[in-house]
Design a protein around this motif. Structure first.
Motif, PDB file in Angstrom:
ATOM      1  N   HIS A 286      24.257  40.120  11.810  1.00 40.20           N
ATOM      2  CA  HIS A 286      25.660  40.099  12.224  1.00 40.20           C
ATOM      3  C   HIS A 286      26.269  38.719  12.029  1.00 40.20           C
ATOM      4  O   HIS A 286      25.622  37.700  12.256  1.00 40.20           O
ATOM      5  N   ASP A 287      27.537  38.708  11.592  1.00 42.48           N
ATOM      6  CA  ASP A 287      28.357  37.496  11.538  1.00 42.48           C
ATOM      7  C   ASP A 287      27.704  36.392  10.707  1.00 42.48           C
ATOM      8  O   ASP A 287      27.528  35.264  11.159  1.00 42.48           O
ATOM      9  N   GLN A 288      27.371  36.738   9.467  1.00 40.74           N
ATOM     10  CA  GLN A 288      26.729  35.791   8.556  1.00 40.74           C
ATOM     11  C   GLN A 288      27.779  35.106   7.679  1.00 40.74           C
ATOM     12  O   GLN A 288      28.499  35.762   6.945  1.00 40.74           O
ATOM     13  N   THR A 289      27.816  33.790   7.739  1.00 41.11           N
ATOM     14  CA  THR A 289      28.797  33.036   6.967  1.00 41.11           C
ATOM     15  C   THR A 289      28.351  32.809   5.532  1.00 41.11           C
ATOM     16  O   THR A 289      29.176  32.766   4.609  1.00 41.11           O
ATOM     17  N   HIS A 290      27.015  32.710   5.332  1.00 47.01           N
ATOM     18  CA  HIS A 290      26.529  32.389   3.990  1.00 47.01           C
ATOM     19  C   HIS A 290      25.115  32.934   3.818  1.00 47.01           C
ATOM     20  O   HIS A 290      24.250  32.694   4.663  1.00 47.01           O
ATOM     21  N   PHE A 291      24.877  33.658   2.739  1.00 46.63           N
ATOM     22  CA  PHE A 291      23.541  34.169   2.438  1.00 46.63           C
ATOM     23  C   PHE A 291      23.476  34.576   0.969  1.00 46.63           C
ATOM     24  O   PHE A 291      24.508  34.693   0.292  1.00 46.63           O
ATOM     25  N   THR A 292      22.246  34.801   0.500  1.00 46.71           N
ATOM     26  CA  THR A 292      22.027  35.124  -0.912  1.00 46.71           C
ATOM     27  C   THR A 292      21.070  36.303  -1.026  1.00 46.71           C
ATOM     28  O   THR A 292      20.103  36.409  -0.271  1.00 46.71           O
ATOM     29  N   LEU A 293      21.360  37.180  -1.969  1.00 43.82           N
ATOM     30  CA  LEU A 293      20.475  38.285  -2.312  1.00 43.82           C
ATOM     31  C   LEU A 293      19.947  38.064  -3.727  1.00 43.82           C
ATOM     32  O   LEU A 293      20.737  37.889  -4.660  1.00 43.82           O
ATOM     33  N   HIS A 294      18.622  38.061  -3.873  1.00 37.85           N
ATOM     34  CA  HIS A 294      17.982  37.948  -5.178  1.00 37.85           C
ATOM     35  C   HIS A 294      17.243  39.248  -5.471  1.00 37.85           C
ATOM     36  O   HIS A 294      16.746  39.910  -4.559  1.00 37.85           O
ATOM     37  N   SER A 295      17.112  39.582  -6.739  1.00 39.09           N
ATOM     38  CA  SER A 295      16.298  40.737  -7.123  1.00 39.09           C
ATOM     39  C   SER A 295      15.363  40.357  -8.262  1.00 39.09           C
ATOM     40  O   SER A 295      15.742  39.595  -9.164  1.00 39.09           O
ATOM     41  N   GLN A 296      14.160  40.904  -8.227  1.00 35.81           N
ATOM     42  CA  GLN A 296      13.190  40.647  -9.289  1.00 35.81           C
ATOM     43  C   GLN A 296      13.627  41.287 -10.608  1.00 35.81           C
ATOM     44  O   GLN A 296      13.212  40.851 -11.678  1.00 35.81           O
ATOM     45  N   VAL A 297      14.424  42.337 -10.524  1.00 30.70           N
ATOM     46  CA  VAL A 297      14.974  42.994 -11.711  1.00 30.70           C
ATOM     47  C   VAL A 297      16.479  43.163 -11.514  1.00 30.70           C
ATOM     48  O   VAL A 297      16.948  43.254 -10.374  1.00 30.70           O
ATOM     49  N   PRO A 298      17.272  43.203 -12.570  1.00 30.01           N
ATOM     50  CA  PRO A 298      18.713  43.417 -12.407  1.00 30.01           C
ATOM     51  C   PRO A 298      19.001  44.760 -11.735  1.00 30.01           C
ATOM     52  O   PRO A 298      18.404  45.780 -12.079  1.00 30.01           O
TER      53      PRO A 298
END
Length: 327
Positions: A286-298
């Motif tokens: 909840h209430d996230q100002t900044h984060f990143t999602l990475h994936s091993q494949v597109p």
């Protein structure tokens, strides 16, 4: 008040006659310019020119969530400035209209126009937060330009469903809730990553300067408000605490086996503003100002219901008080 009405002539739930009537109604209270979109991205260009002119005080988007998204991105071309930019108003004309309904507007275009005129006469408005997504630095996606979203983004399974729906619409199918349900089932059957997730979520930890990492996610939904979407008139709440007044919420799953899908689909359908899906395979932030999602494949990526192709890494920012909206 000097205003620009951006009309999507392909809006699925309004006719040309209805749109003309709505434009005349708005023109009775506004110094109104009307512009119809002619190509993908045209609403963004129109809104950008209106913002840069310094003369337009209000931009009204008449269309679905895709039209609203383009208008918002045009208004915020040079960044958020709630006091300096034209205000935004929305007349829903799409099949779902999540942003307008989340603001509390009627889902009927005529009723929403009446509510908008009342709000203008009463000076009723609010400042809402927005989400911003961009390619992650030092990855193959770093050159992908940033883009704003109003109510949701998705990376993985749900974006794959959106992509399938867009393909069906290009073949002449109408955008209906039954179409979405069919594509959910097809995405589930054809998704090669549903048992072993490829997504990693990185976000600031509880201690300053630390990073928390959550791995092996199959599905990730980012919400800027609640509900996330509607099935007919039923709102769906994967992140019930999400709000235009906070930053971003994340709902993710680490497994999409048949039992897990049955469990979480049932919970989603029964979700309320007080309770969303829960369980050992569910992740909620909840209430996230900044984060990143990475994936091993597109994987497929979508924003506000618009499929944007495949991505390997996306960085999200929740921006509070980004834009003024007439409500």
């Amino acid at each position: 008040m000097r205003a620009l009405l951006v009309v999507n002539p392909a809006a699925t739930t309004t006719s040309a006659r209805t749109r003309d009537v709505l434009a005349h109604a708005l023109a009775s209270d506004l110094k109104l310019e009307v512009a119809q979109t002619e190509y993908r991205g045209h609403a963004r260009d129109l809104a950008r020119r209106a913002a840069e002119s310094g003369e337009t005080e209000l931009v009204v988007a008449l269309g679905g969530d895709g039209t609203v998204n383009e208008v918002v991105n045009g208004l915020l071309t040079h960044g958020p400035d709630p006091e300096g930019l034209p205000r935004l108003a929305v007349v829903p004309g799409g099949s779902t209209n999540v942003f307008a309904r989340a603001l509390g507007l009627p889902n009927d275009a005529v009723e929403a126009t009446g509510a908008l005129l009342d709000a203008l006469r009463d000076g009723s408005e609010r400042t809402v937060g927005l989400g911003l997504a961009a390619g992650t630095a030092d990855t193959q996606d770093e050159m992908i330009p940033e883009r704003w979203f109003t109510f949701c983004a998705g990376f993985g399974f749900d974006a794959g469903v959106v992509g399938r729906v867009e393909q069906q619409r290009e073949r002449g199918k109408r955008s209906t809730h039954a179409l979405y349900v069919r594509q959910v089932m097809r995405q589930f059957m054809g998704d090669p990553h549903r048992r072993h997730g490829t997504i990693t979520l990185e976000h600031p930890g509880a201690e300053p300067g630390t990073t928390e990492v959550i791995e092996d996610l199959v599905l990730s939904i980012i919400c800027n408000t609640a509900p996330w979407t509607y099935l007919g008139n039923r709102p769906v709440y994967p992140s019930p605490k999400a709000s235009f007044d906070t930053a971003l919420d994340v709902f993710a799953l680490t497994r999409l086996s048949t039992p897990a899908v049955a469990r979480y689909a049932t919970q989603l359908l029964a979700s309320t503003p007080d309770r969303g899906p829960q369980g050992k395979h569910a992740v909620s932030l909840h209430d996230q100002t900044h984060f990143t999602l990475h994936s091993q494949v597109p994987l497929p990526f979508q924003m506000d219901g618009d499929h944007l192709g495949l991505r390997s890494s996306v960085t999200f920012t929740g921006v509070r008080r980004a834009l003024r909206v007439i409500v």
